[in-house]
Design a protein around this motif. Structure first.
Motif: not given
Length: 260
Positions: A143-156, A160-168
């Motif tokens: 969780m921590k690394a993922r939220v840090e990654e998102i925070s960095d992208k928002i800050g820059r 970005c569409r960085d999601i996991q839609p999954g199958h079907f």
């Protein structure tokens, strides 16, 4: 500015972590805000990002989040970019498209779309249960690394569409989600074991829509969003949703779990 809605605490934890990383103000979508006809929020001059944090409910938007998006009055002197940070057990279907449509319908600008995998919480149907301890701890550890990654992208300021839609994804959001919202959110299905209930009031305090009262035992109203927080938070496991939750696990985010 971070707006969040949370049932079992996953989205709250992500919102709090984001706020700590970014120094943003944080606001909970609470029962009072949900009930208001036109809640207002005034942004400061430096509030150029508006971040919506919420759980995915059956591969779609939680009903309280839809209500607040459609009614919220945002007062701002600057251009504001809107970002979605959705917590999900595994995938989100087309939740991002639903959110994007709602945001654009308000004349706002959707810029960022993100998901964070968190422990599964939906136990209201056969074959659905909480994650195993190993799977739960693995998600929390990431969780921590993922939220840090998102925070960095928002800050820059990234689009970005960085999601996991999954199958079907289409079937899940366009077919399963409407059926879930219409047929599977039924407060009348909640029941409790009188001999187990200790009348602690935790179910009432934890309900994100204010749908529970103690009289002196729990009574459910008609404003349920299907999060099952009352089931998960009951320390005596006195609450069940029909007979589908019998024998299943409970999960509620606790700060100590961040160390997992």
């Amino acid at each position: 500015m971070i707006f969040y809605f949370s049932g079992t605490g996953n989205s709250r934890a992500v919102a709090e972590m984001l706020a700590g990383l970014r120094g943003d103000n944080i606001v909970c979508i609470n029962p009072k805000m949900i009930a208001e006809e036109a809640p207002e929020i005034e942004l400061g001059l430096h509030d150029s990002n508006f971040i919506w944090v919420f759980p995915v409910h059956s591969w779609g938007l939680p009903s309280p989040v839809i209500k607040v998006i459609r009614s919220l009055v945002i007062k701002s002197k600057a251009m504001v970019a809107h970002h979605m940070v959705a917590t999900c057990g595994d995938d989100c279907g087309l939740t991002d498209r639903m959110w994007e449509t709602e945001i654009r319908n308000r004349g706002w600008e959707p810029v960022g779309f993100y998901t964070v995998r968190m422990p599964n919480t939906y136990v209201g149907l056969p074959f659905f249960d909480v994650d195993s301890p190993k799977c739960r701890d693995s998600k929390l550890a990431a969780m921590k690394a993922r939220v840090e990654e998102i925070s960095d992208k928002i800050g820059r300021g990234m689009m970005c569409r960085d999601i996991q839609p999954g199958h079907f994804a289409w079937i899940k959001t366009k077919v399963v989600y409407p059926y879930f919202m219409k047929k599977m959110i039924a407060p009348s299905r909640f029941r409790f074991e009188r001999d187990l209930c200790v009348e602690c009031g935790r179910c009432m305090d934890i309900c994100p829509t204010g749908n529970l009262i103690l009289n002196p035992k729990p009574e459910w109203g008609d404003n349920c969003c299907g999060c099952l927080a009352c089931y998960h938070a009951c320390p005596a496991k006195a609450i069940e949703y029909g007979f589908w939750t019998t024998g299943k696990g409970q999960y509620y985010f606790k700060a100590i779990e961040r160390k997992a």
